[in-house]
Design a protein around this motif. Structure first.
Motif, PDB file in Angstrom:
ATOM      1  N   PHE A 114       0.853  -1.192   0.000  1.00 34.39           N
ATOM      2  CA  PHE A 114       0.000   0.000   0.000  1.00 34.39           C
ATOM      3  C   PHE A 114       0.889   1.242   0.000  1.00 34.39           C
ATOM      4  CE2 PHE A 114      -2.290  -3.378   2.290  1.00 34.39           C
ATOM      5  CZ  PHE A 114      -3.361  -3.532   1.428  1.00 34.39           C
ATOM      6  N   THR A 115       0.984   1.887  -1.132  1.00 37.82           N
ATOM      7  CA  THR A 115       1.890   3.026  -1.293  1.00 37.82           C
ATOM      8  C   THR A 115       1.208   4.376  -1.105  1.00 37.82           C
ATOM      9  OG1 THR A 115       1.473   3.022  -3.679  1.00 37.82           O
ATOM     10  CG2 THR A 115       3.353   1.735  -2.890  1.00 37.82           C
ATOM     11  N   LYS A 116      -0.130   4.402  -1.076  1.00 27.20           N
ATOM     12  CA  LYS A 116      -0.856   5.662  -0.963  1.00 27.20           C
ATOM     13  C   LYS A 116      -1.586   5.753   0.373  1.00 27.20           C
ATOM     14  CE  LYS A 116      -1.816   6.058  -5.933  1.00 27.20           C
ATOM     15  NZ  LYS A 116      -2.907   6.192  -6.948  1.00 27.20           N
ATOM     16  N   ASP A 117      -1.760   6.983   0.837  1.00 30.35           N
ATOM     17  CA  ASP A 117      -2.546   7.199   2.053  1.00 30.35           C
ATOM     18  C   ASP A 117      -4.033   7.042   1.778  1.00 30.35           C
ATOM     19  OD1 ASP A 117      -0.281   7.677   3.511  1.00 30.35           O
ATOM     20  OD2 ASP A 117      -0.435   9.859   3.420  1.00 30.35           O
ATOM     21  N   THR A 118      -4.446   7.403   0.565  1.00 34.97           N
ATOM     22  CA  THR A 118      -5.861   7.303   0.179  1.00 34.97           C
ATOM     23  C   THR A 118      -5.974   6.685  -1.209  1.00 34.97           C
ATOM     24  OG1 THR A 118      -6.422   9.279   1.465  1.00 34.97           O
ATOM     25  CG2 THR A 118      -8.016   8.556  -0.190  1.00 34.97           C
ATOM     26  N   TYR A 119      -6.867   5.716  -1.338  1.00 32.75           N
ATOM     27  CA  TYR A 119      -7.119   5.076  -2.636  1.00 32.75           C
ATOM     28  C   TYR A 119      -8.522   5.447  -3.119  1.00 32.75           C
ATOM     29  CZ  TYR A 119      -2.949   2.162  -2.353  1.00 32.75           C
ATOM     30  OH  TYR A 119      -1.652   1.716  -2.308  1.00 32.75           O
ATOM     31  N   LEU A 129      10.457 -12.785  -2.351  1.00 30.27           N
ATOM     32  CA  LEU A 129      10.418 -12.379  -0.946  1.00 30.27           C
ATOM     33  C   LEU A 129       9.590 -11.111  -0.778  1.00 30.27           C
ATOM     34  CD1 LEU A 129      14.094 -12.993   0.254  1.00 30.27           C
ATOM     35  CD2 LEU A 129      12.034 -14.089   1.156  1.00 30.27           C
ATOM     36  N   THR A 130       9.710 -10.215  -1.741  1.00 27.34           N
ATOM     37  CA  THR A 130       8.929  -8.975  -1.693  1.00 27.34           C
ATOM     38  C   THR A 130       7.440  -9.279  -1.697  1.00 27.34           C
ATOM     39  OG1 THR A 130      10.647  -7.677  -2.809  1.00 27.34           O
ATOM     40  CG2 THR A 130       8.383  -6.840  -2.929  1.00 27.34           C
ATOM     41  N   GLU A 131       7.028 -10.214  -2.552  1.00 25.15           N
ATOM     42  CA  GLU A 131       5.609 -10.568  -2.627  1.00 25.15           C
ATOM     43  C   GLU A 131       5.136 -11.247  -1.341  1.00 25.15           C
ATOM     44  OE1 GLU A 131       4.678 -11.362  -7.310  1.00 25.15           O
ATOM     45  OE2 GLU A 131       6.100 -12.706  -6.322  1.00 25.15           O
ATOM     46  N   ILE A 132       5.999 -12.053  -0.734  1.00 19.33           N
ATOM     47  CA  ILE A 132       5.632 -12.690   0.541  1.00 19.33           C
ATOM     48  C   ILE A 132       5.461 -11.621   1.619  1.00 19.33           C
ATOM     49  CG2 ILE A 132       6.407 -14.242   2.374  1.00 19.33           C
ATOM     50  CD1 ILE A 132       7.811 -15.892   0.212  1.00 19.33           C
ATOM     51  N   GLU A 133       6.349 -10.635   1.599  1.00 15.10           N
ATOM     52  CA  GLU A 133       6.265  -9.529   2.552  1.00 15.10           C
ATOM     53  C   GLU A 133       4.981  -8.732   2.326  1.00 15.10           C
ATOM     54  OE1 GLU A 133       9.620  -6.650   4.535  1.00 15.10           O
ATOM     55  OE2 GLU A 133       9.596  -6.845   2.353  1.00 15.10           O
ATOM     56  N   GLN A 134       4.656  -8.521   1.063  1.00 17.85           N
ATOM     57  CA  GLN A 134       3.427  -7.799   0.734  1.00 17.85           C
ATOM     58  C   GLN A 134       2.191  -8.617   1.108  1.00 17.85           C
ATOM     59  OE1 GLN A 134       4.000  -7.053  -3.450  1.00 17.85           O
ATOM     60  NE2 GLN A 134       4.924  -5.048  -3.094  1.00 17.85           N
ATOM     61  N   TYR A 135       2.322  -9.931   0.975  1.00 15.44           N
ATOM     62  CA  TYR A 135       1.193 -10.788   1.343  1.00 15.44           C
ATOM     63  C   TYR A 135       0.870 -10.664   2.824  1.00 15.44           C
ATOM     64  CZ  TYR A 135      -1.842 -14.778   2.024  1.00 15.44           C
ATOM     65  OH  TYR A 135      -2.929 -15.565   2.365  1.00 15.44           O
ATOM     66  N   ARG A 136       1.881 -10.431   3.633  1.00 17.66           N
ATOM     67  CA  ARG A 136       1.653 -10.239   5.063  1.00 17.66           C
ATOM     68  C   ARG A 136       0.819  -8.975   5.287  1.00 17.66           C
ATOM     69  NH1 ARG A 136       7.693 -11.284   7.481  1.00 17.66           N
ATOM     70  NH2 ARG A 136       6.641 -11.598   9.475  1.00 17.66           N
TER      71      ARG A 136
END
Length: 230
Positions: A115-120, A191-198
């Motif tokens: 999640f890179t944005k404060d508001t979607y 690994l990035t995707e696993i981190e994002q999955y968390r």
């Protein structure tokens, strides 16, 4: 005298005819009014039923997984273009999600955060928010929720294996879930995707508070707002 009687009879006939015509006109007007009333009532009900499908998410706090369902529902609706009865499909719906507090609590503190944005502001499938979340949803469906959670729980172990080489990393994934897990592009999950999955998992479990609802000029739902509830 005879002419006067005939005149009275003719006048009476004309009067009766006018009364009959008047009664018919009145009956026609009443019937038209009744039909218009029935049509208006039916359209009102159709509009209420349409809005209900979206407003049910705003009656109380909802979980992230429910918010994902709402987003997909809105995206599916926004694809339509036709006007049907009281529902005008050219009038689109937008979902606004305030993620600032969620990011502060659960977000990965680097540029790889899911999640890179404060508001979607979401209204179509091209929105990064929707695309990324549905990517993980697809992987859950393919490899099971249990397998994805095991990868998430063993992140540190997988990170250590990755530091050795790619073969060790893929071998370790097989040991954990029984097979190599691939993303939608056909590559081994990173690994990035696993981190994002968390982050995604935390999002599903989190609670969101509904905000104001905006409507189009015909009464259809226009915008639904939600905010992470800490």
């Amino acid at each position: 005298m005879e002419n006067a009687s005939k005149a009275l009879i003719m006048a009476g006939g004309i009067l009766i005819a006018l009364l009959v015509i008047g009664a018919l006109v009145l009956m026609f007007n009443q019937l038209s009014y009744y039909q218009r009333t029935e049509t208006d009532s039916e359209k009102t009900q159709q509009l209420a039923d349409f809005n209900k499908e979206y407003l049910k998410y705003t009656y109380d706090d909802i979980k992230g997984y429910e918010l994902i369902s709402l987003v997909n529902k809105v995206i599916d609706y926004n694809i339509k273009e036709e006007v049907g009865n009281s529902v005008d499909y050219t009038k689109k719906i937008t979902v606004v999600i305030n993620m600032k507090e969620f990011k502060s609590k659960y977000g990965v503190k680097n540029i790889t955060s899911l999640f890179t944005k404060d508001t979607y502001t979401i209204n179509n499938s091209n929105t990064i928010f929707s695309a990324d979340l549905n990517n993980f949803r697809s992987m859950e469906n393919t490899y099971t929720l249990s397998a994805m959670n095991k990868l998430s729980a063993n992140y540190d172990t997988l990170k250590q294996a990755k530091a050795e080489n790619q073969n060790s990393y893929e071998t370790k994934i097989k040991e954990i879930v029984g097979k190599v897990v691939k993303n939608n592009s056909g590559n081994t999950i990173s690994l990035t995707e696993i981190e994002q999955y968390r982050e995604y998992s935390e999002f599903k479990r989190s609670t969101f508070k509904p905000g104001n609802v905006e409507y189009h000029n015909n009464g259809q739902v226009k915008q639904l707002s939600f905010e992470f509830k800490n």
